[in-house]
Design a protein around this motif. Sequence first.
Motif, PDB file in Angstrom:
ATOM      1  N   ALA A   1      45.552  44.498  18.403  1.00 38.24           N
ATOM      2  CA  ALA A   1      44.270  44.770  18.144  1.00 38.24           C
ATOM      3  C   ALA A   1      44.090  45.590  16.898  1.00 38.24           C
ATOM      4  O   ALA A   1      43.226  45.306  15.920  1.00 38.24           O
ATOM      5  CB  ALA A   1      43.552  45.571  19.354  1.00 38.24           C
ATOM      6  N   SER A   2      44.855  46.533  16.892  1.00 38.94           N
ATOM      7  CA  SER A   2      45.014  47.357  15.351  1.00 38.94           C
ATOM      8  C   SER A   2      45.271  46.532  14.167  1.00 38.94           C
ATOM      9  O   SER A   2      44.596  46.723  13.151  1.00 38.94           O
ATOM     10  CB  SER A   2      45.881  48.505  15.513  1.00 38.94           C
ATOM     11  OG  SER A   2      45.537  49.407  16.782  1.00 38.94           O
ATOM     12  N   GLU A   3      46.245  45.620  14.557  1.00 37.33           N
ATOM     13  CA  GLU A   3      46.639  44.725  13.043  1.00 37.33           C
ATOM     14  C   GLU A   3      45.475  44.066  12.966  1.00 37.33           C
ATOM     15  O   GLU A   3      45.085  43.546  11.713  1.00 37.33           O
ATOM     16  CB  GLU A   3      47.892  44.018  13.354  1.00 37.33           C
ATOM     17  CG  GLU A   3      48.348  43.192  12.473  1.00 37.33           C
ATOM     18  CD  GLU A   3      49.655  42.635  12.660  1.00 37.33           C
ATOM     19  OE1 GLU A   3      50.566  41.990  11.927  1.00 37.33           O
ATOM     20  OE2 GLU A   3      50.161  42.426  13.952  1.00 37.33           O
ATOM     21  N   ALA A   4      44.898  43.241  13.913  1.00 41.63           N
ATOM     22  CA  ALA A   4      43.649  42.369  13.844  1.00 41.63           C
ATOM     23  C   ALA A   4      42.499  43.397  13.033  1.00 41.63           C
ATOM     24  O   ALA A   4      41.878  42.758  11.961  1.00 41.63           O
ATOM     25  CB  ALA A   4      43.107  41.752  14.835  1.00 41.63           C
ATOM     26  N   ARG A   5      42.040  44.467  13.577  1.00 40.74           N
ATOM     27  CA  ARG A   5      41.126  45.319  12.919  1.00 40.74           C
ATOM     28  C   ARG A   5      41.514  45.694  11.358  1.00 40.74           C
ATOM     29  O   ARG A   5      40.738  45.462  10.372  1.00 40.74           O
ATOM     30  CB  ARG A   5      40.934  46.513  13.639  1.00 40.74           C
ATOM     31  CG  ARG A   5      40.071  46.275  14.989  1.00 40.74           C
ATOM     32  CD  ARG A   5      39.663  47.659  15.559  1.00 40.74           C
ATOM     33  NE  ARG A   5      40.795  48.607  15.678  1.00 40.74           N
ATOM     34  CZ  ARG A   5      41.422  48.773  16.885  1.00 40.74           C
ATOM     35  NH1 ARG A   5      41.086  47.642  18.048  1.00 40.74           N
ATOM     36  NH2 ARG A   5      42.347  49.468  17.189  1.00 40.74           N
ATOM     37  N   ALA A   6      42.582  46.111  11.234  1.00 41.11           N
ATOM     38  CA  ALA A   6      42.944  46.327   9.873  1.00 41.11           C
ATOM     39  C   ALA A   6      42.974  45.008   8.791  1.00 41.11           C
ATOM     40  O   ALA A   6      42.600  45.200   7.649  1.00 41.11           O
ATOM     41  CB  ALA A   6      44.650  46.848   9.856  1.00 41.11           C
ATOM     42  N   LEU A   7      43.368  44.034   9.493  1.00 39.22           N
ATOM     43  CA  LEU A   7      43.333  42.740   8.748  1.00 39.22           C
ATOM     44  C   LEU A   7      41.762  42.480   8.336  1.00 39.22           C
ATOM     45  O   LEU A   7      41.411  42.007   7.052  1.00 39.22           O
ATOM     46  CB  LEU A   7      44.148  41.590   9.442  1.00 39.22           C
ATOM     47  CG  LEU A   7      45.410  41.535   9.516  1.00 39.22           C
ATOM     48  CD1 LEU A   7      46.153  40.434  10.134  1.00 39.22           C
ATOM     49  CD2 LEU A   7      46.129  41.781   7.900  1.00 39.22           C
ATOM     50  N   MET A   8      41.023  42.773   9.276  1.00 34.32           N
ATOM     51  CA  MET A   8      39.471  42.172   9.059  1.00 34.32           C
ATOM     52  C   MET A   8      39.021  43.253   8.076  1.00 34.32           C
ATOM     53  O   MET A   8      38.239  43.006   7.123  1.00 34.32           O
ATOM     54  CB  MET A   8      38.830  42.253  10.535  1.00 34.32           C
ATOM     55  CG  MET A   8      39.097  41.349  11.256  1.00 34.32           C
ATOM     56  SD  MET A   8      38.352  41.624  13.047  1.00 34.32           S
ATOM     57  CE  MET A   8      36.698  41.463  12.419  1.00 34.32           C
ATOM     58  N   GLU A   9      39.331  44.584   8.074  1.00 36.89           N
ATOM     59  CA  GLU A   9      38.876  45.683   7.176  1.00 36.89           C
ATOM     60  C   GLU A   9      39.533  45.273   5.935  1.00 36.89           C
ATOM     61  O   GLU A   9      38.606  45.455   4.953  1.00 36.89           O
ATOM     62  CB  GLU A   9      39.320  46.926   7.752  1.00 36.89           C
ATOM     63  CG  GLU A   9      38.687  47.496   8.755  1.00 36.89           C
ATOM     64  CD  GLU A   9      37.318  48.241   8.361  1.00 36.89           C
ATOM     65  OE1 GLU A   9      36.773  48.312   7.427  1.00 36.89           O
ATOM     66  OE2 GLU A   9      36.277  47.976   9.413  1.00 36.89           O
TER      67      GLU A   9
ATOM     68  N   THR B   1      46.872  53.310   5.731  1.00 39.45           N
ATOM     69  CA  THR B   1      47.640  54.387   6.525  1.00 39.45           C
ATOM     70  C   THR B   1      47.536  54.100   8.132  1.00 39.45           C
ATOM     71  O   THR B   1      48.778  54.285   8.711  1.00 39.45           O
ATOM     72  CB  THR B   1      46.874  55.679   6.229  1.00 39.45           C
ATOM     73  OG1 THR B   1      46.966  55.900   4.663  1.00 39.45           O
ATOM     74  CG2 THR B   1      47.825  56.851   6.876  1.00 39.45           C
ATOM     75  N   ASN B   2      46.388  53.898   8.644  1.00 45.21           N
ATOM     76  CA  ASN B   2      46.368  53.320   9.932  1.00 45.21           C
ATOM     77  C   ASN B   2      47.246  52.292  10.309  1.00 45.21           C
ATOM     78  O   ASN B   2      47.793  52.503  11.387  1.00 45.21           O
ATOM     79  CB  ASN B   2      44.984  52.835  10.250  1.00 45.21           C
ATOM     80  CG  ASN B   2      43.889  54.187  10.256  1.00 45.21           C
ATOM     81  OD1 ASN B   2      44.416  55.355  10.691  1.00 45.21           O
ATOM     82  ND2 ASN B   2      42.654  54.148   9.858  1.00 45.21           N
TER      83      ASN B   2
END
Length: 349
Positions: free
Chosen positions: A220-228, A287-288
């Motif tokens: 989920a974090s990787e998907a959000r980071a990629l989207m951002e 960083t996240n």
Amino acid sequence: MNAPEFNEKQLLADIDQLRGQFPQTQDLYREVCILLFFRYGVTPTTNKLYQLVRKGSMSAPAEALGRFWEDLRDKSRVRIEHPDLPESLKTAAGELVAQLWSSAQAAAQEGLAELRGDAQIQVAEARQLQAVAEADRDAIRASHALVSQTLEQAHARIGELEQALAAREATIAALEGQLQNARGENTGLLQKLEEARRDFSTELEKLRAAASLAEERYRASEARALMEIDRERTAAARLQKELDATRKTAEQQAERQRVETSTLNQQLGDFRQRVGELEGNLKEVTTNRDLVSDELKTVRNLLNDKHAHATRMENEAIELRVQLDQAQRKLEDLAKVAKPVRQRKPKPV
């Protein structure tokens, strides 16, 4: 004159009676000769005398028999030389006495030779019997010594066996104590093994759940980071295009929009600030993302540690199983050792 009927039992009884009357050996043999010749009509011989009397040396009956015939000859000669007898009767009586004397002497010599042969045989037999008796005596002494030694060894062996039996009983008691301890340890090991299995299963389920949750969070974090990142890149590209368009417009309308230069510069500053903010957001997302990656690595390391811990627990469980099998075999060996000892009772001494 007919000879009286021979009765051996009566003869032996008469000889026993003569033994009390004539204690001297020669006198006894002489009276037995008279008894045989005159009462029983038996011509005495050396062998016959010795068989009946059994007294003195073997030459005693021969000497007594010789004297008996000599006395008989002397007495017969007196009677034969009696003056009242006719000459023919004297001659016949002399020839008869001479014949009797010759026969008696031959019988005496024959009896003496037979007696000597019997005596030699008896001496040889006596010596042989003596040798056998001495050998038997030596054998009995040796056997007695051997029996004494064997008896002493048997007593010593009995003592050793009694000590060994006491030691064996003490060993059995100790082994039974060890058996009880081993059974208690076995029960404890089984309980520990069961608890370890339950703890391992629980910990493994927890690790699996934590790993699944961490994996989901990471995705989920990787998907959000990629989207951002995509969104910020799109915005940056759009702003860059607007900037390029503005620059072209500004260059084309420089003269016309000098008044708007400050405004455009201000807008440009805002745009740069916005780009800085976007870049800061991009760095924060990066960083996240790194933090999420580090967390994922930490979770993976934790998962690896848990797997290693689980492997160690499995190895400990295997070792516990091996110890349990060894304890079980030890119990079986102890039971096998204790069983024949209990069945074998000590024999009474």
